[in-house]
Design an enzyme around this catalytic site. Structure first.
Site, short mmCIF file in Angstrom:
data_model
loop_
_atom_site.label_atom_id
_atom_site.label_comp_id
_atom_site.label_asym_id
_atom_site.label_seq_id
_atom_site.Cartn_x
_atom_site.Cartn_y
_atom_site.Cartn_z
N ALA A 67 -2.23 5.61 1.04
CA ALA A 67 -3.30 4.65 1.27
C ALA A 67 -3.29 4.08 2.69
CB ALA A 67 -3.21 3.51 0.26
N LEU A 106 0.87 -1.18 0.00
CA LEU A 106 0.00 0.00 0.00
C LEU A 106 0.91 1.23 0.00
CD1 LEU A 106 -2.81 -0.77 2.64
CD2 LEU A 106 -3.13 -0.46 0.18
N ASP A 107 0.65 2.17 -0.89
CA ASP A 107 1.44 3.40 -0.92
C ASP A 107 1.24 4.20 0.37
OD1 ASP A 107 2.40 2.80 -3.40
OD2 ASP A 107 0.93 4.01 -4.48
N PRO A 108 2.14 5.11 0.69
CA PRO A 108 2.00 5.90 1.92
C PRO A 108 0.65 6.59 2.06
CG PRO A 108 4.19 6.21 1.03
CD PRO A 108 3.43 5.40 0.00
#
Length: 333
Positions: free
Chosen positions: A76, A72-74
């Site tokens: 998200a 998960l990207d930062p």
């Protein structure tokens, strides 16, 4: 109270409710010392030696494997599946599993990253967009789709990341390969209109940067032009329209691309300002099926990094109890 496994230590999967902000790797780094010092995952004899870790050069090598099943990207938040021990071999199945998301979309601006972490690439009119027009456009985004990854993604073409072509104005050697994805469900669940606090990113693309993107794309697309499209109406102090989508998609689907393309479909531009993964396979923030498993609250993990707290009558701390309640044992170690 959940019952602890009868045979210890275990290899297991469990979900963590990742917050927006930290990277997925930093979440694992936070978990590692806790996992390595717990009898739930490390044999008692190993704990007595070095508390689950050994030192090699300047790095700490933990006596137990840990991995995650889908970054998960930062920006998200939501479900991050974690595997411990031999369960790390099972993490691959979560890359291709069905996932569910809630995402907030902001109209009138597209960014290089397709979300609010990036820089403004262009702005476009948004006042003409209605809830009805968005819901009508969503019909074309359901089912099987051929989806193009963003040109500013880290995917490589001839050994070079796509974002390098875009930033340096290097012509793409061929069109970006589309991926077949499936959008099982897609619905607009909340029309926020201008009742929100979201704003466009302050950072903007320069004219030179826009020309670089055009140069990269013109080799494979006709009539590419990256420019702002000002509102025809007089400027207004009210924020641009925002709305929330819920979607259930196959693995490999770019949620940000759906939002970006949807903006174009309604004659505007759009980017993601919030993104929550509410489900990854059988792990969910809010379990609804008998086979579902919940997620360990991030607060319990953070609290344990400062002070693991007192043990209960069975010798377990709060964070361990949270994990015991959510884990899925894969194979005894």
């Amino acid at each position: 109270m959940p019952k602890a496994p009868s045979s210890l230590p275990v290899s297991a999967l469990f979900g963590v409710a990742k917050p927006s902000g930290p990277t997925s790797m930093s979440v694992l780094d936070t978990l590692k010392p806790l996992i390595a010092s717990s009898r739930l995952f490390v044999a008692e004899k190993e704990l007595k030696k070095e508390k689950g870790k050994t030192r090699k050069a300047k790095h700490v090598k933990y006596a137990v494997k840990i991995g995650q099943g889908g970054t998960l990207d930062p920006l998200a938040d939501g479900v991050l599946v974690v595997g411990i021990g031999k369960a790390t071999k099972k993490l691959g199945e979560f890359l291709d599993c069905v996932k569910e998301y809630h995402t907030t979309c902001l109209l009138g601006c597209e960014t290089d990253t397709y979300d609010s972490e990036g820089a403004q690439v262009r702005v476009a009119p948004w006042r003409h967009v209605t809830r009805e027009s968005v819901e009508e456009a969503l019909k074309d985004f359901r089912g099987e789709l051929m989806q193009s990854p963003p040109i500013f993604s880290a995917l490589k073409m001839d050994g070079k990341p796509l974002y390098e072509y875009a930033r340096k104005g290097i012509p793409l050697p061929r069109p970006i390969e589309k991926r077949k994805v499936t959008v099982h469900e897609l619905e607009l669940i909340e029309w926020k209109d201008s009742d929100h606090g979201y704003r466009y990113p302050e950072k903007k693309f320069t004219e030179e940067q826009k020309k670089a993107v055009e140069s990269a794309l013109r080799s494979v697309e006709q009539a590419v032009e990256v420019k702002d499209e000002p509102e025809q109406e007089a400027p207004s102090p009210q924020p641009p329209t925002a709305f929330i989508l819920r979607m259930k998609v196959s693995g490999g689907t770019y949620v940000r691309s759906i939002v970006h393309d949807l903006g174009h479909a309604v004659g505007s531009a759009a980017h993601v300002v919030t993104l929550t993964r509410t489900r990854q396979g059988r792990f969910a923030l809010e379990p609804t099926e008998d086979t579902d498993r919940g997620c360990v609250p991030w607060e319990a993990i953070q609290e344990a990094t400062k002070d693991v707290g007192e043990k209960d009558d069975d010798g377990w701390t709060r964070w361990e109890r949270e994990v015991i309640d959510k884990l899925e044992i894969v194979e005894d170690r």
